[in-house]
Design an enzyme around this catalytic site. Structure first.
Site, PDB file in Angstrom:
ATOM      1  N   ASP A  39       0.855  -1.188   0.000  1.00 31.17           N
ATOM      2  CA  ASP A  39       0.000   0.000   0.000  1.00 31.17           C
ATOM      3  C   ASP A  39       0.888   1.234   0.000  1.00 31.17           C
ATOM      4  OD1 ASP A  39      -2.335   1.541   0.119  1.00 31.17           O
ATOM      5  OD2 ASP A  39      -2.450   1.456   2.307  1.00 31.17           O
TER       6      ASP A  39
ATOM      7  N   TYR B   3      -4.907   4.622   0.204  1.00 31.82           N
ATOM      8  CA  TYR B   3      -5.979   3.759  -0.295  1.00 31.82           C
ATOM      9  C   TYR B   3      -5.594   3.038  -1.587  1.00 31.82           C
ATOM     10  CZ  TYR B   3      -8.525   6.849   2.916  1.00 31.82           C
ATOM     11  OH  TYR B   3      -8.933   7.590   4.010  1.00 31.82           O
ATOM     12  N   HIS B   4      -4.371   2.468  -1.586  1.00 33.85           N
ATOM     13  CA  HIS B   4      -3.892   1.741  -2.751  1.00 33.85           C
ATOM     14  C   HIS B   4      -3.455   0.325  -2.399  1.00 33.85           C
ATOM     15  CE1 HIS B   4      -2.661   5.922  -4.531  1.00 33.85           C
ATOM     16  NE2 HIS B   4      -3.965   5.707  -4.580  1.00 33.85           N
ATOM     17  N   PRO B   5      -4.265  -0.462  -1.677  1.00 33.79           N
ATOM     18  CA  PRO B   5      -3.862  -1.845  -1.383  1.00 33.79           C
ATOM     19  C   PRO B   5      -3.790  -2.656  -2.675  1.00 33.79           C
ATOM     20  CG  PRO B   5      -6.178  -1.522  -0.844  1.00 33.79           C
ATOM     21  CD  PRO B   5      -5.622  -0.166  -1.178  1.00 33.79           C
TER      22      PRO B   5
END
Length: 560
Positions: A294, A468-470
């Site tokens: 992330d 918010y980039h898993p």
């Protein structure tokens, strides 16, 4: 009808693309299954309202991480879209492909065929760039991409770009084209003043096809098998168990949290995770849920000494005027995500391509839209984009209703800690340049006292947030890599008839936001499934001549 050629789980950034592309063939039938409902909401359509759907339980799974040891035990939000369009319907609409070398790195890590030359045609096929088609950009694709108001409504955007050049970094005319590195105008997935989600761009035009069945508001329990072949999926609704069968393939596009969870509930994953959840082991696959990555970010905030910031637009009546103008004309401040300038830099010599990303906002406020303080301000969202730390996703039970354990393991690698120290110092240097002097007041946060390694470490630990980039939790890789769940065709090893296509399949994070590369992956995967392929395009990309010895360089760049 409960039998289709293809059953796709998840109508998100990837699933909508797959459903639209596969159903182009009238001779095949496609079922698209989504846990959420309609995306027909003004708050989703209006770009400036981006913080509203993200904070609504109706559209968001509402995940959160486990306590993160390196962040003082804090739990971080992990929002994921539960609506048609998935996270592309609740995200910030930043359109960032990532660096060309990020994609080449996928192939270097074992994802056969996934290099920039092979992927560029699919980036181009999916987009309609508002300035028209060229060697790097598409002009006729489903996803409209523009630059908001072209920075015309606020002088702070250009001042930030100029400050980057003052600090010795290059200008980039198109960070999604020839040259990512440098400071320039930001792009967003917005078309004709509205959010260009994968649902609007791909699914809506295809939804009337008789060979495409869209099934909303159901959560998939598991994949069904006949021997070692995936033959369908199962879900429960109103106390009934429903099964839908696939004659050709089941494709999981449930995202970096959903896809590994469904695989594990289906008996594919690490033995210890499956046994703890009382799930019979079908295929031992230790990489399912592993390799989770992330992006983290912080807000650098300053007082603005001139009355030009977005903080002046936060009163109810100003918001009302913005909304009325947008409803009537789809123009103005309602038609932008407000991130209209940006930057990509390298944190140290020896890096071939950037690892730090800037999103500039001509206001000082939280991501939920609340003001950070009384008065005018500006801020830049910044963080290192190539972390070394790895986490995991693990189901707690066989029930789809129970959220999985999400542990990012942030900042456990020493290089990640050093990257943050470099990021804070390099960012402050940019923001102290002469071009911002006419607007710059006091530093609100971190504050000039946050300068030593110890002070930076402590401030980051207390203030860093997820971007918010898993991703990367069901990675592609070589046959010799025991942690690679998928081959280069996105097929799940150990079974037949099952693929995964979404951001979970990335071997490693791209340098930027994830929506654009996720849709590109789905475009290319659709062709792999159909046995088709666009010709590779070998377009050159910019690399600083002295990257091995210099942290910044304008050599070869276009200073504008």
């Amino acid at each position: 009808m409960n039998e289709f050629d293809y059953v796709i789980v998840g109508a998100g950034s990837a699933g909508c693309v797959l459903a639209a592309r596969l159903s182009e063939d009238a001779g095949v039938t496609v079922a698209l299954i989504e846990a959420g409902g309609s995306d027909n909401s003004l708050f989703i359509r209006m770009p400036t309202a981006l913080s509203i759907p993200m904070n609504m339980d109706k559209y968001n799974w509402g995940y959160e991480s486990e306590p993160e040891p390196a962040l003082g035990g804090r739990k971080l939000d992990c929002p994921r879209g539960r609506v048609m369009g998935g996270s592309s319907s609740i995200n910030g609409m930043a359109f960032v492909r990532g660096n060309a070398h990020d994609i080449d790195q996928w192939e270097e890590l074992g994802a056969d065929g996934w290099n920039y030359a092979n992927c560029l045609p699919y980036y181009k096929r999916m987009e309609s760039w508002h300035l028209g088609e060229n060697k790097y950009r598409g002009g006729h694709g489903p996803v409209g991409v523009n630059a908001g108001n072209d920075m015309k409504l606020n002088p702070l955007y250009q001042a930030f770009i100029d400050a980057g050049q003052d600090a010795g970094y290059p200008f980039t005319a198109d960070f999604n084209g020839y040259q990512q590195e440098g400071f320039g105008q930001k792009h967003m997935s917005v078309a004709k003043g509205e959010r260009a989600s994968s649902s609007k761009a791909y699914l809506r035009p295809a939804s009337g096809r008789p060979n495409l069945k869209i099934i909303p508001r159901v959560t998939v329990d598991q994949v069904l098998f006949d021997g070692d072949t995936a033959v369908g999926i199962q879900y429960e609704t109103a106390g009934r168990t429903i099964k839908i069968f696939a004659k050709t393939e089941v494709i999981l596009s449930a995202g970096s949290i959903g896809s590994p969870s469904i695989l594990q509930r289906s008996g594919i994953g690490p033995v210890d995770v499956l046994e703890a959840a009382n799930v019979p082991v079908r295929v031992e696959s230790p990489g399912v849920g592993a390799n989770l990555q992330d992006h983290l970010e912080v807000y650098f905030q300053y007082v603005c000494t001139q009355p030009v910031s977005l903080n002046r637009e936060l009163s109810w009546w100003r918001k009302g005027l913005i909304g009325v103008r947008w409803v009537l004309t789809k123009t103005g401040l309602g038609a932008t995500n407000h991130f209209e300038s940006c930057g990509f830099i390298r944190s140290r010599a020896g890096l071939k391509w950037p690892n730090i990303q800037y999103h500039f906002l001509p206001g000082a406020m939280r991501y939920d839209g609340r003001a950070a303080f009384a008065g005018d301000g500006f801020q830049v969202h910044v963080g290192p984009n190539k972390p070394h730390s790895r986490g995991s996703v693990a189901i707690k039970s066989a029930k789809a209703s129970q959220a999985p354990r999400i542990f990012f393991n942030y900042l456990q690698d020493k290089q990640d800690v050093q990257d943050w120290r470099d990021t804070i110092r390099l960012t402050r240097e940019v923001l102290q340049q002469e071009s911002l002097a006419p607007f710059r007041g006091d530093e609100i946060q971190p504050g000039f006292d946050v300068e030593s390694d110890e002070a930076i470490d402590a401030w980051v630990r207390e203030n860093v947030e997820s971007a918010y980039h898993p991703s990367c939790s069901v990675k592609m890789g070589a046959d010799t890599d025991p942690m690679a769940v998928l081959d280069g065709q996105c097929r799940v090893r150990g079974v037949k008839g099952l693929r995964v296509v979404d951001s979970s399949i990335f071997p490693t994070l791209t340098n930027g936001n994830l929506n654009s590369p996720t849709m590109m992956v789905a475009e290319r995967a659709a062709d792999l499934i159909r046995g088709e392929k666009l010709p590779a395009e070998n377009a050159p990309v910019w690399v600083a001549d002295d990257w091995e010895t210099s942290q910044r360089s304008v050599s070869g760049g276009d200073r504008g």
